[in-house]
Design an enzyme around this catalytic site. Sequence first.
Site, short mmCIF file in Angstrom:
data_model
loop_
_atom_site.label_atom_id
_atom_site.label_comp_id
_atom_site.label_asym_id
_atom_site.label_seq_id
_atom_site.Cartn_x
_atom_site.Cartn_y
_atom_site.Cartn_z
N ILE A 263 -26.52 30.30 33.16
CA ILE A 263 -26.64 30.53 34.60
C ILE A 263 -27.36 29.39 35.29
O ILE A 263 -27.40 29.33 36.52
CB ILE A 263 -27.36 31.87 34.90
CG1 ILE A 263 -28.79 31.84 34.37
CG2 ILE A 263 -26.59 33.03 34.33
CD1 ILE A 263 -29.60 33.05 34.78
N ALA A 264 -27.95 28.48 34.51
CA ALA A 264 -28.59 27.29 35.06
C ALA A 264 -28.65 26.23 33.98
O ALA A 264 -28.83 26.54 32.81
CB ALA A 264 -30.00 27.61 35.56
N ALA A 265 -28.46 24.98 34.40
CA ALA A 265 -28.57 23.86 33.48
C ALA A 265 -29.48 22.83 34.12
O ALA A 265 -29.27 22.44 35.27
CB ALA A 265 -27.20 23.26 33.17
N ALA A 266 -30.50 22.40 33.39
CA ALA A 266 -31.45 21.41 33.89
C ALA A 266 -31.45 20.21 32.96
O ALA A 266 -30.73 20.18 31.96
CB ALA A 266 -32.85 22.03 33.98
N SER A 267 -32.25 19.22 33.30
CA SER A 267 -32.25 17.98 32.53
C SER A 267 -32.70 18.20 31.09
O SER A 267 -32.21 17.53 30.18
CB SER A 267 -33.17 16.95 33.20
OG SER A 267 -34.46 17.49 33.38
N GLN A 270 -31.25 24.63 29.30
CA GLN A 270 -30.41 25.50 30.11
C GLN A 270 -30.79 26.95 29.86
O GLN A 270 -31.49 27.27 28.89
CB GLN A 270 -28.94 25.26 29.82
CG GLN A 270 -28.46 25.60 28.43
CD GLN A 270 -27.02 25.13 28.21
OE1 GLN A 270 -26.60 24.09 28.72
NE2 GLN A 270 -26.27 25.87 27.42
N VAL A 271 -30.32 27.83 30.74
CA VAL A 271 -30.77 29.21 30.75
C VAL A 271 -29.58 30.15 30.61
O VAL A 271 -28.56 29.99 31.28
CB VAL A 271 -31.54 29.53 32.05
CG1 VAL A 271 -32.01 30.97 32.07
CG2 VAL A 271 -32.71 28.58 32.21
N LYS A 285 -34.34 30.57 27.95
CA LYS A 285 -34.31 29.13 28.22
C LYS A 285 -34.29 28.39 26.89
O LYS A 285 -35.17 28.58 26.05
CB LYS A 285 -35.52 28.72 29.04
CG LYS A 285 -35.55 27.23 29.38
CD LYS A 285 -36.78 26.88 30.20
CE LYS A 285 -36.84 25.41 30.51
NZ LYS A 285 -38.06 25.03 31.22
N ASP A 417 -45.32 21.29 40.29
CA ASP A 417 -43.92 20.96 40.53
C ASP A 417 -43.32 21.99 41.48
O ASP A 417 -42.39 22.71 41.14
CB ASP A 417 -43.15 20.93 39.21
CG ASP A 417 -41.75 20.36 39.37
OD1 ASP A 417 -41.52 19.62 40.35
OD2 ASP A 417 -40.89 20.64 38.52
#
Length: 534
Positions: A263-267, A270-271, A285, A417
């Site tokens: 449902i989310a991808a970060a650097s 991902q989740v 995560k 952040d």
Amino acid sequence: MNIFGDARSSRLGTRSRALCAQVYAVQAPPRRGSNPPSGTLPLVTPNAVILEERTSTGSRSRSTVVTPSSTTTNAANIPSLRPPNGRGPSTSTSASTTAASSALSVVSRFSGPSPSNRAFMDADVGRERPEEVDYKWAQDSYSSLQRTVDTWTFFTVFRSQLYLLDKKWSYIGGFSEDKKKDRTRSLARYLLESVLNLGPTFIKVGQLSSTRSDLFPPEFIQELSKLQDRVPAFSAEKAMAIIEKDLGQQVGKLFQSFDKRPIAAASLGQVHRATLWSGEEVVVKVQRPGLKQLFDIDLDNLRILAEQLDKQDEANDFKGIYQECASVLYQEIDYINEGRNSDRFRRNFKDIPWVRVPIVYWEYSSPRVLTLQYLPGVRITDTARLNEAGVELKLVAKRATEAYLLQILKHGFYHADPHPGNVSVDITPGPYQGALLFYDFGMMGDIIPNIREKLLEVFYGIYRKDANQVIRALTDLQVIRASGDQLSLRRSIAFFIDNLARQTERQETIANIGEDLFAIALDQPFRTLLTHGL
């Protein structure tokens, strides 16, 4: 002037000028899921079709997932959610002054780009993202030598093109401002694509750089802010392999259901949504594979580059920026550290019902896997959805500001952040509607007690319009250096305080106030800040 949020005076402060609010609710401790019954795990595949039932108000109340081969029904609320990032505590004058700058500018970021994770948002569900396998850095055959060659090729090309931007003789047919703007936009697009092609380290550095308007032109900032939507996802098989290796059990025994589509991808990770056997909705995560090895190679090259840039440009502390990035990156890949930060933050806000933080399920977590309570919400900058849900925007802004002031002046432990991607608003009708939801506790800062006292003196001095008190407190904080001639400094402080009062009465935006601070910071008395690396 760093204490008031000047971008030039703090490497850390540029990130902390974002909108911030934090989440905490006193919740029951995570409990171990019951033993799973025999049978197969109902995995939700990327080809699943999500059918939604909506309430009379239009909010999602239930989702049914239908796959080509099987049917699985999940009764769950589905607004949006977000995951964590990472960084450990930082105890320094720079960190404390950064925190103060964040408090004054918290509302100014009520809209704007998010340089990092998009946490658990509805908008991310179903979004088509580039596949990790499309990039060289994700290939098993990718060598450290090739990595170094690719990195320095990018450095050389980008640096040479950047140099030519201001060289009028380099423009065919003659120089013009329009031609320079076109070339700048083209170079910005090259920068974005290069960062994606170089992978996680550079994506993260690019996300951090997307707030550095003091270092990069607007065209670069605009392109780098797109990284949140372009981060490639890695395969569910890799994610499940990491979960099983770290937690010591098959995914089917750990979770009643596990959504294979992130449902989310970060650097850096991902989740995935999942359900424990005890019935609790969670998000998992998972860290991107091979990060440590990439970091070791990339950061060594970045160190050499920073040293070279410092020799050519004395106005900016590139070595300091590198050191901060290195510290951030290594701490962000320790999810245990992030979980501890989350627990501490939640304890700090245990008596504040309008600040909520996802519970950490420690029994399903490791340094590379972090399992959290599913706390969906609407992105704090999505004013249209907030208005539609009947959430009062002024109340959200007030709570965001108050939450950050509590972090700085009372708790001494703040979210470092705080971009809008890490803060959501609960729109579910009920006692928590309008509550702030905080995510991403990898990057946190500590402020020691005597620093907090001096920060309070700064705020009281501004409130009382006492320029002398502000100067004394800033001097004690080592934000400014004591000198024999205080007249110009006092004038600058008094100008800011008076202008702040006028702008507040006129209900002008914090962004306008920030512009005044930026102009003041360029005055001679404040240039000593740069020599301190603040």
